[in-house]
Design an enzyme around this catalytic site. Structure first.
Site, PDB file in Angstrom:
ATOM      1  N   THR A 352       0.395  -1.318  -0.409  1.00 56.56           N
ATOM      2  CA  THR A 352      -0.164   0.230   0.114  1.00 56.56           C
ATOM      3  C   THR A 352       0.753   1.258   0.213  1.00 56.56           C
ATOM      4  O   THR A 352       2.215   0.970   0.722  1.00 56.56           O
ATOM      5  CB  THR A 352      -0.803  -0.104   0.944  1.00 56.56           C
ATOM      6  OG1 THR A 352      -1.218   1.087   1.055  1.00 56.56           O
ATOM      7  CG2 THR A 352      -0.066  -0.142   2.312  1.00 56.56           C
ATOM      8  N   HIS A 404       2.851 -11.673  13.856  1.00 58.51           N
ATOM      9  CA  HIS A 404       3.758 -12.246  14.544  1.00 58.51           C
ATOM     10  C   HIS A 404       4.061 -14.100  15.237  1.00 58.51           C
ATOM     11  O   HIS A 404       4.773 -14.474  15.912  1.00 58.51           O
ATOM     12  CB  HIS A 404       3.685 -12.482  15.699  1.00 58.51           C
ATOM     13  CG  HIS A 404       5.754 -11.479  16.379  1.00 58.51           C
ATOM     14  ND1 HIS A 404       6.942 -12.313  16.423  1.00 58.51           N
ATOM     15  CD2 HIS A 404       6.221 -10.765  17.820  1.00 58.51           C
ATOM     16  CE1 HIS A 404       8.080 -12.028  16.502  1.00 58.51           C
ATOM     17  NE2 HIS A 404       7.607 -10.975  17.081  1.00 58.51           N
TER      18      HIS A 404
END
Length: 433
Positions: A352, A404
């Site tokens: 983006t 994560h």
């Protein structure tokens, strides 16, 4: 003859849509393949066209209503059809009311026999209602033995409920059964409702579009599900800008008008880094991690209804020119609302670019079920230290948000370092270093 216009197949996992707006009104003439109605799905807007020329029939569904795939929207009456087809069908005449026997009339003068008795009929004869044989007692009225026990136990008839005796009267057995039931926890009072919001006259209330609601839901799901962390780095854009300046005209001439931009450089740099760190291109599926040996690159573009992320399929097999042409096509179709549903699914990694709107730094949110997304930002001249000297260079902050649960910090930071190296020296991409 008339042709039906129904909700078309909307793509994988899309089973319904909302009527965004009717483009043609009943009675208007339409031509073949002329757009009649605009549908809004969870992902894009879709125009449904007339299958043949003719006059549009009545709308079967109002604007704002939700419709399933295959539902009838309207019909198109073929041109030249008789007026009878366009006008409502004549309603059948109401059936005659059943004849009611007339009251007996007095006999004509001079006729003997006086008043004629009514003729017997074959129908049932109404009889006067017989009075009830017993007085109806109120519901839950306890029998004497039950009343005595209820008084001793301080039990109300309303708490016992309807009895099993005649006319629903409560028996002693009903009271015993009630006393043997386990104690029910007291019902918690319903939370007080927030007072209705009063709009200020200077405010404007607009209903959220289906696309906007879907974007909001998916982004919130990503925050609730993934362990999102963002790491940052900065890129010196000097070499990329010089390459673009030196080869812009030759590139455009060689590749039939395709313009050389920075997106193709970043896409190729990401692909190179994804091959080295495959966890960034992976996703969680239940208790498994799925690693991909290909790259379907999502490119976020702004449209009139919000942000959409079309996908460059097998971007790792594309060259700079093909990437630039595909991204330019996505941007145009997004502005026109013409992106197809299959162009918005299946991405494995996304980019983006908030820099085109002036963003200096941000933390992008994942596009589920992907595990990472790269954020590009505005290029700004800033003083930096090079070989012990302070110089002014065009710099860009880049951000990698990642899940994560899949990607370790070492992999995320190393991914950004490899991206930085490739963009600062684009020759590495040609040499696959």
């Amino acid at each position: 003859m008339s042709a039906e216009i129904k909700v078309p197949t909307l793509g994988e996992s899309v089973t319904s849509a909302t009527i965004a707006r009717w483009l043609k009104q009943p009675g208007e003439t339409v031509s073949v393949d002329e757009a009649v109605v605009e549908l809004e799905t969870d992902k894009v807007s879709v125009e449904v066209s007339a299958p043949e020329a003719g006059v549009l029939g009545p709308h079967e569904v109002a604007e704002g209503a939700e419709v399933e795939v295959g539902a009838l929207l309207t019909v198109v009456e073929a041109a030249g059809a008789g007026s009878a087809a366009a006008s409502p069908a004549a309603k059948p005449a109401p059936a005659p009311a059943p004849a009611v026997p007339a009251a007996a009339a007095p006999a004509p003068a001079g006729q003997t026999g006086g008043i004629q008795p009514p003729r017997p009929t074959s129908g049932p004869v109404a009889r006067p209602a017989t009075p009830p044989s017993d007085v109806q007692r109120p519901a839950h009225d306890p029998l004497p033995a039950a009343q005595k026990m209820m008084t001793e136990k301080s039990v109300e008839a309303s708490t016992v409920g309807e009895g099993t005796g005649k006319d629903g009267r409560i028996t002693k057995g009903d009271v015993l059964a009630f006393l043997e039931r386990p104690a029910q926890p007291a019902e918690k009072p319903a939370p007080a409702k927030a007072p209705a919001r009063t709009d200020d006259p200077r405010e404007e209330r607009v209903k959220m579009t289906r696309l906007r609601k879907t974007i909001a839901s998916r982004l919130k799901d990503a925050q609730n599900t993934a362990a999102i962390l963002t790491t940052f780095n900065e890129v010196d854009m000097s070499a990329a800008m010089k390459m673009r300046t030196d080869y812009k005209e030759a590139f455009e001439k060689k590749h039939n008008g395709a313009r050389l931009g920075f997106m193709s450089i970043f896409v190729r740099a990401c692909i190179s880094a994804l091959k080295e760190f495959p966890a960034v291109n992976a996703q969680i599926d239940g208790d498994d991690i799925v690693y991909r040996n290909f790259v379907h690159m999502g490119i976020a573009v702004g449209g009139p209804s919000g942000l959409v992320v079309p996908v460059l399929r097998d971007a790792d097999q594309m060259g700079f020119a093909e990437i630039e042409r595909s991204i330019a096509g996505f941007g145009k179709r997004a502005r026109d609302g013409a992106l197809k549903l299959d162009e918005l699914t299946g991405g494995t990694f996304s980019i983006t670019n908030g820099g085109i709107y002036g963003s200096l730094m941000s933390t992008p949110i994942l596009n589920p079920p992907q595990s990472a997304i790269l954020g590009m930002h505005k290029i700004m001249d800033r003083p930096i230290a090079v070989a012990g000297q302070v110089v002014i260079r065009p710099m860009m902050y880049v951000a990698l948000s990642y899940d994560h649960r899949v990607v370790d910090g070492k992999e995320a930071v190393s991914f950004l370092v490899r991206l930085k190296e490739s963009v600062e020296d684009p020759r590495r991409l040609l040499l696959e270093l």
